[in-house]
Design a protein around this motif. Structure first.
Motif, PDB file in Angstrom:
ATOM      1  N   GLU A 139      -5.434  16.355  -9.412  1.00  6.21           N
ATOM      2  CA  GLU A 139      -6.087  17.592  -9.848  1.00  6.21           C
ATOM      3  C   GLU A 139      -7.605  17.493  -9.880  1.00  6.21           C
ATOM      4  OE1 GLU A 139      -4.286  19.192 -13.342  1.00  6.21           O
ATOM      5  OE2 GLU A 139      -2.271  18.766 -12.600  1.00  6.21           O
ATOM      6  N   SER A 140      -8.136  16.393 -10.411  1.00  2.99           N
ATOM      7  CA  SER A 140      -9.592  16.302 -10.572  1.00  2.99           C
ATOM      8  C   SER A 140     -10.288  15.644  -9.390  1.00  2.99           C
ATOM      9  CB  SER A 140      -9.930  15.519 -11.845  1.00  2.99           C
ATOM     10  OG  SER A 140      -9.614  14.147 -11.678  1.00  2.99           O
ATOM     11  N   GLY A 141      -9.552  14.850  -8.604  1.00  5.46           N
ATOM     12  CA  GLY A 141     -10.168  14.119  -7.506  1.00  5.46           C
ATOM     13  C   GLY A 141     -10.895  12.874  -7.963  1.00  5.46           C
ATOM     14  N   GLN A 142     -10.901  12.597  -9.260  1.00  5.80           N
ATOM     15  CA  GLN A 142     -11.567  11.429  -9.841  1.00  5.80           C
ATOM     16  C   GLN A 142     -10.798  10.159  -9.475  1.00  5.80           C
ATOM     17  OE1 GLN A 142     -14.387  11.059 -11.761  1.00  5.80           O
ATOM     18  NE2 GLN A 142     -13.997   8.881 -11.936  1.00  5.80           N
ATOM     19  N   SER A 143     -11.528   9.098  -9.166  1.00  9.76           N
ATOM     20  CA  SER A 143     -10.906   7.812  -8.879  1.00  9.76           C
ATOM     21  C   SER A 143     -10.095   7.352 -10.084  1.00  9.76           C
ATOM     22  CB  SER A 143     -11.994   6.780  -8.580  1.00  9.76           C
ATOM     23  OG  SER A 143     -11.461   5.471  -8.604  1.00  9.76           O
ATOM     24  N   LYS A 144      -8.958   6.716  -9.801  1.00  8.83           N
ATOM     25  CA  LYS A 144      -8.143   6.148 -10.877  1.00  8.83           C
ATOM     26  C   LYS A 144      -8.523   4.695 -11.149  1.00  8.83           C
ATOM     27  CE  LYS A 144      -4.065   9.029 -10.798  1.00  8.83           C
ATOM     28  NZ  LYS A 144      -2.611   8.993 -10.887  1.00  8.83           N
ATOM     29  N   GLY A 145      -9.505   4.179 -10.418  1.00  7.03           N
ATOM     30  CA  GLY A 145      -9.996   2.826 -10.667  1.00  7.03           C
ATOM     31  C   GLY A 145      -9.235   1.736  -9.931  1.00  7.03           C
ATOM     32  N   PHE A 146      -8.413   2.121  -8.948  1.00  8.42           N
ATOM     33  CA  PHE A 146      -7.756   1.116  -8.129  1.00  8.42           C
ATOM     34  C   PHE A 146      -7.534   1.653  -6.732  1.00  8.42           C
ATOM     35  CE2 PHE A 146      -4.178   3.540  -9.737  1.00  8.42           C
ATOM     36  CZ  PHE A 146      -3.236   3.520  -8.720  1.00  8.42           C
ATOM     37  N   GLY A 147      -7.254   0.736  -5.826  1.00  8.82           N
ATOM     38  CA  GLY A 147      -7.042   1.142  -4.449  1.00  8.82           C
ATOM     39  C   GLY A 147      -6.310   0.069  -3.675  1.00  8.82           C
ATOM     40  N   PHE A 148      -6.227   0.270  -2.365  1.00  9.55           N
ATOM     41  CA  PHE A 148      -5.520  -0.654  -1.492  1.00  9.55           C
ATOM     42  C   PHE A 148      -6.325  -0.887  -0.230  1.00  9.55           C
ATOM     43  CE2 PHE A 148      -2.355   1.357  -4.122  1.00  9.55           C
ATOM     44  CZ  PHE A 148      -1.593   0.279  -4.547  1.00  9.55           C
ATOM     45  N   VAL A 149      -6.283  -2.123   0.244  1.00  9.03           N
ATOM     46  CA  VAL A 149      -6.934  -2.499   1.497  1.00  9.03           C
ATOM     47  C   VAL A 149      -5.868  -3.154   2.356  1.00  9.03           C
ATOM     48  CG1 VAL A 149      -8.662  -3.998   2.555  1.00  9.03           C
ATOM     49  CG2 VAL A 149      -9.182  -2.829   0.412  1.00  9.03           C
ATOM     50  N   GLU A 150      -5.831  -2.781   3.615  1.00 11.13           N
ATOM     51  CA  GLU A 150      -4.884  -3.400   4.537  1.00 11.13           C
ATOM     52  C   GLU A 150      -5.652  -4.221   5.556  1.00 11.13           C
ATOM     53  OE1 GLU A 150      -0.783  -2.206   6.723  1.00 11.13           O
ATOM     54  OE2 GLU A 150      -1.673  -0.949   5.171  1.00 11.13           O
ATOM     55  N   MET A 151      -5.247  -5.489   5.680  1.00 10.32           N
ATOM     56  CA  MET A 151      -5.874  -6.404   6.631  1.00 10.32           C
ATOM     57  C   MET A 151      -4.787  -6.955   7.545  1.00 10.32           C
ATOM     58  SD  MET A 151      -8.618  -8.365   4.148  1.00 10.32           S
ATOM     59  CE  MET A 151      -9.623  -9.022   5.484  1.00 10.32           C
ATOM     60  N   PRO A 152      -4.994  -6.893   8.880  1.00 13.95           N
ATOM     61  CA  PRO A 152      -3.951  -7.338   9.806  1.00 13.95           C
ATOM     62  C   PRO A 152      -3.698  -8.848   9.796  1.00 13.95           C
ATOM     63  CG  PRO A 152      -5.887  -6.597  11.014  1.00 13.95           C
ATOM     64  CD  PRO A 152      -6.128  -6.306   9.567  1.00 13.95           C
ATOM     65  N   SER A 153      -4.697  -9.641   9.469  1.00 14.71           N
ATOM     66  CA  SER A 153      -4.549 -11.096   9.469  1.00 14.71           C
ATOM     67  C   SER A 153      -4.255 -11.588   8.045  1.00 14.71           C
ATOM     68  CB  SER A 153      -5.832 -11.755   9.983  1.00 14.71           C
ATOM     69  OG  SER A 153      -5.828 -13.141   9.687  1.00 14.71           O
ATOM     70  N   ASP A 154      -3.104 -12.243   7.876  1.00 17.96           N
ATOM     71  CA  ASP A 154      -2.750 -12.765   6.552  1.00 17.96           C
ATOM     72  C   ASP A 154      -3.742 -13.821   6.076  1.00 17.96           C
ATOM     73  OD1 ASP A 154      -0.591 -11.078   6.458  1.00 17.96           O
ATOM     74  OD2 ASP A 154       0.928 -12.649   6.709  1.00 17.96           O
ATOM     75  N   PHE A 173     -14.496  -5.929   1.887  1.00 22.23           N
ATOM     76  CA  PHE A 173     -13.435  -6.753   2.474  1.00 22.23           C
ATOM     77  C   PHE A 173     -13.735  -7.167   3.904  1.00 22.23           C
ATOM     78  CE2 PHE A 173     -11.342  -5.554  -1.316  1.00 22.23           C
ATOM     79  CZ  PHE A 173     -10.355  -6.518  -1.515  1.00 22.23           C
ATOM     80  N   GLU A 174     -14.543  -6.402   4.632  1.00 18.80           N
ATOM     81  CA  GLU A 174     -14.882  -6.755   6.007  1.00 18.80           C
ATOM     82  C   GLU A 174     -15.681  -8.046   6.097  1.00 18.80           C
ATOM     83  OE1 GLU A 174     -14.784  -2.596   8.529  1.00 18.80           O
ATOM     84  OE2 GLU A 174     -16.655  -3.132   7.515  1.00 18.80           O
ATOM     85  N   ALA A 175     -16.270  -8.464   5.002  1.00 19.16           N
ATOM     86  CA  ALA A 175     -16.983  -9.743   4.987  1.00 19.16           C
ATOM     87  C   ALA A 175     -16.012 -10.906   5.225  1.00 19.16           C
ATOM     88  CB  ALA A 175     -17.703  -9.922   3.658  1.00 19.16           C
ATOM     89  N   TYR A 176     -14.712 -10.673   5.069  1.00 22.41           N
ATOM     90  CA  TYR A 176     -13.702 -11.719   5.203  1.00 22.41           C
ATOM     91  C   TYR A 176     -12.804 -11.527   6.414  1.00 22.41           C
ATOM     92  CZ  TYR A 176     -15.506 -12.538   0.635  1.00 22.41           C
ATOM     93  OH  TYR A 176     -16.376 -12.783  -0.399  1.00 22.41           O
ATOM     94  N   GLY A 177     -12.960 -10.423   7.143  1.00 28.79           N
ATOM     95  CA  GLY A 177     -12.158 -10.201   8.340  1.00 28.79           C
ATOM     96  C   GLY A 177     -11.971  -8.727   8.630  1.00 28.79           C
ATOM     97  N   ALA A 178     -11.109  -8.470   9.602  1.00 28.22           N
ATOM     98  CA  ALA A 178     -10.844  -7.097  10.030  1.00 28.22           C
ATOM     99  C   ALA A 178     -10.069  -6.332   8.945  1.00 28.22           C
ATOM    100  CB  ALA A 178     -10.041  -7.100  11.319  1.00 28.22           C
ATOM    101  N   VAL A 179     -10.452  -5.069   8.767  1.00 27.19           N
ATOM    102  CA  VAL A 179      -9.798  -4.197   7.799  1.00 27.19           C
ATOM    103  C   VAL A 179      -9.176  -3.022   8.557  1.00 27.19           C
ATOM    104  CG1 VAL A 179     -10.166  -2.653   5.833  1.00 27.19           C
ATOM    105  CG2 VAL A 179     -11.356  -4.853   5.929  1.00 27.19           C
ATOM    106  N   SER A 180      -7.856  -2.832   8.390  1.00 22.23           N
ATOM    107  CA  SER A 180      -7.173  -1.712   9.034  1.00 22.23           C
ATOM    108  C   SER A 180      -7.413  -0.411   8.285  1.00 22.23           C
ATOM    109  CB  SER A 180      -5.661  -1.954   9.091  1.00 22.23           C
ATOM    110  OG  SER A 180      -5.379  -3.134   9.768  1.00 22.23           O
ATOM    111  N   SER A 181      -7.367  -0.504   6.948  1.00 19.59           N
ATOM    112  CA  SER A 181      -7.586   0.690   6.135  1.00 19.59           C
ATOM    113  C   SER A 181      -8.030   0.292   4.740  1.00 19.59           C
ATOM    114  CB  SER A 181      -6.305   1.537   6.045  1.00 19.59           C
ATOM    115  OG  SER A 181      -5.307   0.835   5.337  1.00 19.59           O
ATOM    116  N   ALA A 182      -8.732   1.208   4.103  1.00 14.81           N
ATOM    117  CA  ALA A 182      -9.165   1.030   2.712  1.00 14.81           C
ATOM    118  C   ALA A 182      -9.060   2.393   2.043  1.00 14.81           C
ATOM    119  CB  ALA A 182     -10.600   0.518   2.656  1.00 14.81           C
ATOM    120  N   SER A 183      -8.347   2.442   0.932  1.00 10.03           N
ATOM    121  CA  SER A 183      -8.192   3.726   0.251  1.00 10.03           C
ATOM    122  C   SER A 183      -8.290   3.536  -1.253  1.00 10.03           C
ATOM    123  CB  SER A 183      -6.859   4.375   0.613  1.00 10.03           C
ATOM    124  OG  SER A 183      -5.786   3.549   0.224  1.00 10.03           O
TER     125      SER A 183
END
Length: 105
Positions: free
Chosen positions: A37-52, A21-31
């Motif tokens: 229990e397992s710590g395994q990825s659920k296959g989705f996440g969220f990215v927060e970018m300050p500029s709409d 996502f940083e290729a397109y601008g500033a990223v506040s957070s990525a999770s």
């Protein structure tokens, strides 16, 4: 803007997600959301970018793009809906341990 990123490869790291996502601008957070229990990825996440405008550019560029062998589903995250209490049993049917074995036979 908070962005939903779905259909992630289970091997994708939060750093890789951030860099994508940083290729397109500033990223506040990525999770990446993981199983408790397992710590395994659920296959989705969220990215927060300050500029709409940068966030919209990232959504348009990355939605349906193949990353890590999977076609990403990228869109503006919707607010989380309030749901009832979490847990294994519905609140409307309380457990009655005293009468549990009464109708067994």
């Amino acid at each position: 803007m908070n962005i939903y990123v779905g259909n992630l490869s289970y091997r994708t790291t939060e750093d890789e997600l951030r860099r994508t996502f940083e290729a397109y601008g500033a990223v506040s957070s990525a999770s990446i959301i993981r199983d408790r229990e397992s710590g395994q990825s659920k296959g989705f996440g969220f990215v927060e970018m300050p500029s709409d405008s940068e966030a919209l550019a990232a959504i348009n560029a990355l939605n349906d793009k193949e990353v890590g062998g999977r076609r990403l589903k990228v869109n503006q995250a919707r607010p989380r809906e309030e749901s009832g209490p979490r847990g294994g049993r519905p609140q409307s049917r309380p457990r009655n341990d005293q009468n549990r074995d009464r109708n067994r036979w």
